[in-house]
Design an enzyme around this catalytic site. Structure first.
Site, PDB file in Angstrom:
ATOM      1  N   ASP A 137      43.150  -0.475  45.588  1.00 49.30           N
ATOM      2  CA  ASP A 137      42.788  -1.701  44.817  1.00 49.30           C
ATOM      3  C   ASP A 137      41.825  -2.685  45.382  1.00 49.30           C
ATOM      4  O   ASP A 137      41.776  -2.372  46.434  1.00 49.30           O
ATOM      5  CB  ASP A 137      44.070  -2.312  44.242  1.00 49.30           C
ATOM      6  CG  ASP A 137      44.635  -3.186  45.265  1.00 49.30           C
ATOM      7  OD1 ASP A 137      44.531  -3.070  46.342  1.00 49.30           O
ATOM      8  OD2 ASP A 137      45.951  -3.825  44.894  1.00 49.30           O
ATOM      9  N   GLY A 139      42.479  -5.781  46.182  1.00 51.16           N
ATOM     10  CA  GLY A 139      43.068  -7.061  46.874  1.00 51.16           C
ATOM     11  C   GLY A 139      43.137  -8.434  46.055  1.00 51.16           C
ATOM     12  O   GLY A 139      43.917  -9.202  46.301  1.00 51.16           O
ATOM     13  N   PHE A 141      44.080  -8.809  42.867  1.00 50.79           N
ATOM     14  CA  PHE A 141      45.486  -9.146  41.888  1.00 50.79           C
ATOM     15  C   PHE A 141      46.507  -9.508  42.987  1.00 50.79           C
ATOM     16  O   PHE A 141      47.374 -10.506  42.561  1.00 50.79           O
ATOM     17  CB  PHE A 141      45.822  -7.815  41.433  1.00 50.79           C
ATOM     18  CG  PHE A 141      47.078  -7.811  40.658  1.00 50.79           C
ATOM     19  CD1 PHE A 141      47.241  -8.399  39.387  1.00 50.79           C
ATOM     20  CD2 PHE A 141      48.270  -6.897  41.140  1.00 50.79           C
ATOM     21  CE1 PHE A 141      48.249  -8.473  38.660  1.00 50.79           C
ATOM     22  CE2 PHE A 141      49.613  -7.359  40.274  1.00 50.79           C
ATOM     23  CZ  PHE A 141      49.675  -8.019  39.114  1.00 50.79           C
ATOM     24  N   GLN A 234      37.712  -6.412  31.955  1.00 49.80           N
ATOM     25  CA  GLN A 234      38.293  -7.590  31.810  1.00 49.80           C
ATOM     26  C   GLN A 234      38.136  -7.957  30.086  1.00 49.80           C
ATOM     27  O   GLN A 234      37.761  -7.412  29.498  1.00 49.80           O
ATOM     28  CB  GLN A 234      38.274  -8.665  32.800  1.00 49.80           C
ATOM     29  CG  GLN A 234      38.648  -8.231  34.137  1.00 49.80           C
ATOM     30  CD  GLN A 234      40.132  -8.246  34.321  1.00 49.80           C
ATOM     31  OE1 GLN A 234      40.808  -8.851  33.163  1.00 49.80           O
ATOM     32  NE2 GLN A 234      40.535  -7.800  35.201  1.00 49.80           N
ATOM     33  N   GLY A 261      43.698  -6.499  33.443  1.00 52.94           N
ATOM     34  CA  GLY A 261      44.298  -7.589  32.789  1.00 52.94           C
ATOM     35  C   GLY A 261      45.098  -7.408  31.735  1.00 52.94           C
ATOM     36  O   GLY A 261      45.588  -8.167  30.960  1.00 52.94           O
ATOM     37  N   ASP A 311      49.170   3.779  37.548  1.00 52.73           N
ATOM     38  CA  ASP A 311      49.817   3.618  38.503  1.00 52.73           C
ATOM     39  C   ASP A 311      50.892   2.395  38.310  1.00 52.73           C
ATOM     40  O   ASP A 311      50.815   1.601  37.295  1.00 52.73           O
ATOM     41  CB  ASP A 311      48.946   3.051  39.539  1.00 52.73           C
ATOM     42  CG  ASP A 311      48.519   1.550  39.556  1.00 52.73           C
ATOM     43  OD1 ASP A 311      47.980   1.189  38.716  1.00 52.73           O
ATOM     44  OD2 ASP A 311      49.221   0.591  40.290  1.00 52.73           O
ATOM     45  N   CYS A 349      66.596  18.736  36.020  1.00 54.66           N
ATOM     46  CA  CYS A 349      65.802  18.310  37.010  1.00 54.66           C
ATOM     47  C   CYS A 349      65.402  19.146  38.122  1.00 54.66           C
ATOM     48  O   CYS A 349      66.526  19.726  38.696  1.00 54.66           O
ATOM     49  CB  CYS A 349      65.971  16.619  37.410  1.00 54.66           C
ATOM     50  SG  CYS A 349      64.725  16.206  38.518  1.00 54.66           S
ATOM     51  N   CYS A 351      64.236  18.369  41.006  1.00 57.28           N
ATOM     52  CA  CYS A 351      63.758  17.786  42.347  1.00 57.28           C
ATOM     53  C   CYS A 351      64.831  18.179  43.418  1.00 57.28           C
ATOM     54  O   CYS A 351      66.002  18.422  43.279  1.00 57.28           O
ATOM     55  CB  CYS A 351      63.721  16.396  42.156  1.00 57.28           C
ATOM     56  SG  CYS A 351      65.265  15.159  42.070  1.00 57.28           S
ATOM     57  N   CYS A 354      68.302  16.201  42.731  1.00 57.38           N
ATOM     58  CA  CYS A 354      69.189  16.950  41.780  1.00 57.38           C
ATOM     59  C   CYS A 354      69.530  18.302  41.990  1.00 57.38           C
ATOM     60  O   CYS A 354      70.639  18.783  41.578  1.00 57.38           O
ATOM     61  CB  CYS A 354      68.566  16.960  40.503  1.00 57.38           C
ATOM     62  SG  CYS A 354      68.250  15.389  39.885  1.00 57.38           S
ATOM     63  N   HIS A 379      63.749  11.637  43.441  1.00 57.32           N
ATOM     64  CA  HIS A 379      63.886  11.666  41.971  1.00 57.32           C
ATOM     65  C   HIS A 379      63.012  11.199  41.049  1.00 57.32           C
ATOM     66  O   HIS A 379      62.431  11.792  40.086  1.00 57.32           O
ATOM     67  CB  HIS A 379      65.407  11.421  41.625  1.00 57.32           C
ATOM     68  CG  HIS A 379      65.584  11.627  40.194  1.00 57.32           C
ATOM     69  ND1 HIS A 379      65.772  12.863  39.528  1.00 57.32           N
ATOM     70  CD2 HIS A 379      65.590  10.805  39.053  1.00 57.32           C
ATOM     71  CE1 HIS A 379      65.956  12.666  38.285  1.00 57.32           C
ATOM     72  NE2 HIS A 379      65.855  11.370  38.068  1.00 57.32           N
TER      73      HIS A 379
END
Lengths: 434, 432
Positions: A137, A139, A141, A234, A261, A311, A349, A351, A354, A379
């Protein structure tokens, strides 16, 4: 085919999966792909080498060009590794979970260990030994949300370092310079971040400034051939401002766009309308990254609205408090009711957590060792990545609307508990829920 | 004892004391073995601290015996009773021998809570008092392959009186007899081995009496308790171990509690100890340190003194670490203090050090990451620091035990000692 057109503009070649998704936005599946594998190609930006196959109509040869440098299949959820590490998870574990791209935060990494050191370590990839893609990013934010003493001027964001109290100016140039040192595959422009609940002239000022800062960022990028710079739309919750921002920013030659935003405590009704307004006006051949979104419902709905990348720190943060994500919501592993529950978190699951451990064992382990947090983190990342994989598969197979219906049914005990914003948002793209 | 399959095969005894061999027939079906001198795998509730099974299994040669402790388990007795299939399955462990001890060796328990009939353990929810009946009920639900019998091990903490020491020896023997009585009647514990605990504080006669009496009972091995780092110096420890071992049969293993520093391990092996708990790599991890002491005995001894780059590096670090050791000498008995066998990665000099923690180390951490990255993870308090350090420290420590066995097998114990203790300040300090 889109790939060949975009090969003329190699800075933002898009793959088939991506195109497929866009073309399916109104859910008239266009079966372009001949093999499942081809459909999975989505976007990859370090594609200067693609020029080599520009005249080649063979999709398969394109695949082999792309694969060695790790493609990203969209829609994608990107786990957040703020300080160059994903909370207790090794890079091998993250790779094994199938993660193709994760985030690093420019603000944190710029402070510690600093851009010079990371540059010496061959960028953030080398520093953390992550061989796949990284997004950083700007920086901005964090500066506004974490640092109390920050001041935004046309020059940039001025703030006092919490480590040595020195005054620092984060200008668009500085942000890009740090991100150039970090060497991320996707960089974000510095934008003027205003809380989504703020209204009035400040929002307009921030929107215009973000456009000006975009130009400064583009000019400052020393690594155009390797690092892709995304613009950030924005305009707050004001449709006119957003539209104006979209009009301006889409004139710029950037490889992708973020919708910024949002996801800052605004009403969901406002949220999805801003999202769909943005995707309506963004070029279809470039990826759209919806920042800060990570709840399962939001992901699924916003994919339907045309977003490709997401994200959020939520899945990993909540894991450390013992909250496991499951198709029916969340499961609080630390709650007493799981002390004698010998089933895995989610029996379906696949993973590593699990497959090996029960709710009861994890419940007890929380009292003895931090590894309990790592188990839930793994998980939760697996949950997010699997969810997005299922979304992609359903898109490829032309049954995304059905996927959404099944997904919602599982998540909510009954139809009247569906959030109305989600129902409305989905209806706007012709997906009706049962 | 019925069903005792554990067998100690000694291949060498060096200088009459240091034993090299294999402990065979471990586990309920007897398919496991453990080389001695060796160490157990230290865990919190069946989990090696910070590690998931995926990260743990990046380590290639793990000890075949996993240590679990009642202090972590006792509060979950009801859960385990309902689970029915024993702790191994509950914790998702498979191919390992389970050894259940009373206390967590890394967390000393408060004193003053032991009575004639009970001992106490401290879990996350506070103190749990155990009678022999409750202790044995726990063993039946845990279903370990070996366990340590109940004992009164309070005498090491505050220079206990002769009377208190005698009482602890008596109680520990009484607990053992009661445990064995219940054990022999319990179908669930068939084929499970019991280790007797030898007490006696720092009083030689009590040590001898405790060892002699315990050896008369049908136990599979011995735990030497109350000699942990911090309770006494190595000279006294060696004396007491030597005296106890004279009373113990040759064919049964001796496990020493609470000692893990490489220098002390070497001295204790020379005194005849076979097994150790591996708390040392864990404690180093908790203080943000990476084990870095040398133990490579394959190098040509003539070259060893002259030092190729990697060794030079280690020596240099050892000296600096040695200095801080001298400064902190008052804290010598504090297990949380840094030792000369490790490097403190939080130090600023590692900030831009792009070498692996230890050159040539084959662990996941050293193969993939650099000191600068670990430094960053430590100063930013990231959870991955503990994960990576634990991987490296575990690998390094088990590597040291491998080298120790090799040294015994090839008559190179002196070379190893020189390597581990260094030629510098450390050795002189040890001799003082």
């Amino acid at each position: 085919m889109c790939l060949l057109q975009s090969a003329d503009q190699p800075a933002y070649v898009c793959g088939l999966g991506y195109t497929l998704i866009v073309s399916q936005r109104r859910w008239n599946p266009v079966k372009q792909a001949t093999t499942e594998q081809t459909c999975y190609v989505s976007f990859y930006f370090r594609v200067i080498s693609l020029i080599a196959v520009a005249g080649d109509n063979n999709k398969t040869s394109l695949m082999t060009m792309i694969e060695p440098v790790c493609t990203v299949s969209t829609p994608v959820f990107m786990p957040v590794g703020t300080q160059g590490t994903l909370k207790g998870i090794t890079v091998d574990q993250l790779e094994d979970l199938g993660c193709q791209i994760c985030l690093g935060n420019t603000y944190h990494l710029g402070m510690r260990p600093g851009p010079d050191l990371i540059e010496k370590a061959n960028g953030l990839h080398g520093f953390m030994n992550w061989k796949r893609n990284l997004l950083t990013d700007s920086g901005g934010f964090q500066m506004v949300s974490l640092v109390e003493l920050s001041e935004v001027t046309e020059e940039g964001v001025k703030f006092r370092s919490p480590y040595d109290c020195k005054e620092i100016l984060l200008s668009p140039e500085k942000s890009i310079s740090i991100q150039n040192s970090l060497g991320s595959d996707i960089m974000m422009q510095l934008d003027d971040v205003v809380s989504s609940t703020v209204t009035g002239p400040r929002v307009e000022e921030a929107m215009h400034r973000s456009v000006r800062w975009l130009d400064r960022c583009i000019a400052a990028n020393k690594n155009r051939d390797k690092q892709n710079l995304f613009a950030i739309i924005q305009g707050g919750l004001n449709a006119e401002l957003r539209k104006a921002c979209l009009d301006e920013m889409t004139k710029r030659d950037v490889p992708g766009f973020a919708i910024g935003g949002l996801s800052g405590g605004e009403e969901k009704d406002d949220f999805w309308r801003m999202v769909t307004l943005s995707t309506d006006h963004l070029p279809r051949e470039k990826p759209r990254y919806l920042m800060g979104v990570g709840y399962a419902v939001d992901l699924v709905v916003c994919v339907a609205l045309g977003c490709d990348m997401f994200d959020c720190v939520f899945p990993t943060r909540t894991a450390r408090f013992g909250s496991a994500l499951v198709p029916w919501g969340t499961l609080q592993v630390k709650h007493k009711q799981y002390a004698k529950d010998f089933k895995p978190i989610d029996p379906d699951c696949q993973c590593p957590t699990c497959k090996k451990h029960s709710r009861a064992y994890l419940h007890a382990l929380f009292k003895s060792d931090t590894a309990a947090m790592h188990h839930i983190t793994i998980h939760n990342i697996a949950y997010q990545l699997t969810l997005m994989r299922s979304v992609r598969e359903s898109i490829v197979e032309g049954r995304f609307p059905q996927f959404i219906r099944t997904f919602m049914k599982r998540l909510f005990p009954s139809g009247d508990q569906y959030p109305s914003w989600a129902v409305d948002a989905l209806a706007s793209v012709n997906v009706t829920l049962d | 004892m019925a069903g005792s399959r554990m067998q100690l095969e000694l291949s060498r005894v060096v200088q009459g004391r240091s034993r090299l061999g294999v402990l065979k027939g471990l586990g309920r079906t007897g398919q496991h073995s453990l080389e001695i001198p060796g160490c157990l795998l230290y865990t919190h509730f069946g989990t090696v601290p910070h590690l998931t099974q995926d990260t743990l299994h990046t380590l290639i040669s793990l000890p075949s015996v996993t240590q679990i402790t009642l202090s972590h388990i006792a509060e979950h007795q009801e859960v385990l009773e309902e689970f029915k299939d024993g702790f191994r399955k509950f914790a998702g462990l498979h191919d390992t021998v389970l050894y259940c001890s009373l206390h967590d060796p890394a967390t000393p328990s408060p004193t003053g809570y032991t009575t004639t009939k009970t001992v106490s353990v401290w879990g996350s929810g506070g103190r749990i008092e155990l009678t022999v009946a409750k202790f044995m009920a726990l063993q039946k639900t845990v279903q370990p392959d070996w366990y340590q019998s109940m004992y009164d091990g309070e005498t090491w903490q505050n220079s206990a009186s002769r009377k208190r020491v005698r009482k602890s020896v008596d109680r520990t023997l009484a607990h053992l007899d009661e445990c064995l009585l219940v054990h022999q009647k319990s179908k669930e514990l068939e084929g499970v081995e019991v280790f007797g605990v030898v007490e006696g504080g720092d009083i030689l006669e009590e040590r001898v009496r405790s060892a002699r009496e315990t050896a008369k009972r049908p136990v599979a091995g011995f735990c030497l308790d109350g000699l942990q780092t911090g309770s006494m110096d190595q000279t006294l420890r060696t004396q007491l171990i030597t005296a106890m071992i004279k009373e113990l049969p040759e064919d049964k293993p001796r496990l020493l509690h609470g000692v893990g520093r490489p220098d002390e391990v070497l001295a204790c092996v020379e005194a005849g100890v076979d097994l150790f708990e591996s708390i040392f790599p864990f404690l180093a991890t908790e203080r943000g340190c990476a084990l870095s002491f040398g133990f490579d005995i394959s190098t040509d001894p003539e070259r060893a003194g002259r030092a190729p780059p990697a060794v030079l590096e280690l020596n240099e670090e050892k000296e600096t670490a040695g200095e801080s050791q001298q400064n902190g000498d008052l804290n010598r008995h504090d297990q949380t203090q840094m030792t000369p066998f490790e490097m403190n990665l939080k130090e600023k000099r590692y900030q831009d050090d792009f070498r692996p923690l230890v050159e040539g180390c084959g662990c996941y951490c050293c193969k993939n990451h650099q000191r600068a990255y670990l430094h960053h993870l430590l100063v930013t308090n990231e959870l991955l620091a503990g994960v990576l350090l634990m991987i490296h420290n575990t690998a390094h420590y088990h590597g040291f035990f491998g080298a120790l066995r090799e040294a015994l097998a090839t008559d190179k114990l002196d070379v190893l000692k020189k390597r581990v203790l260094g030629d510098g300040g450390l050795q002189t300090e040890r001799k003082e």
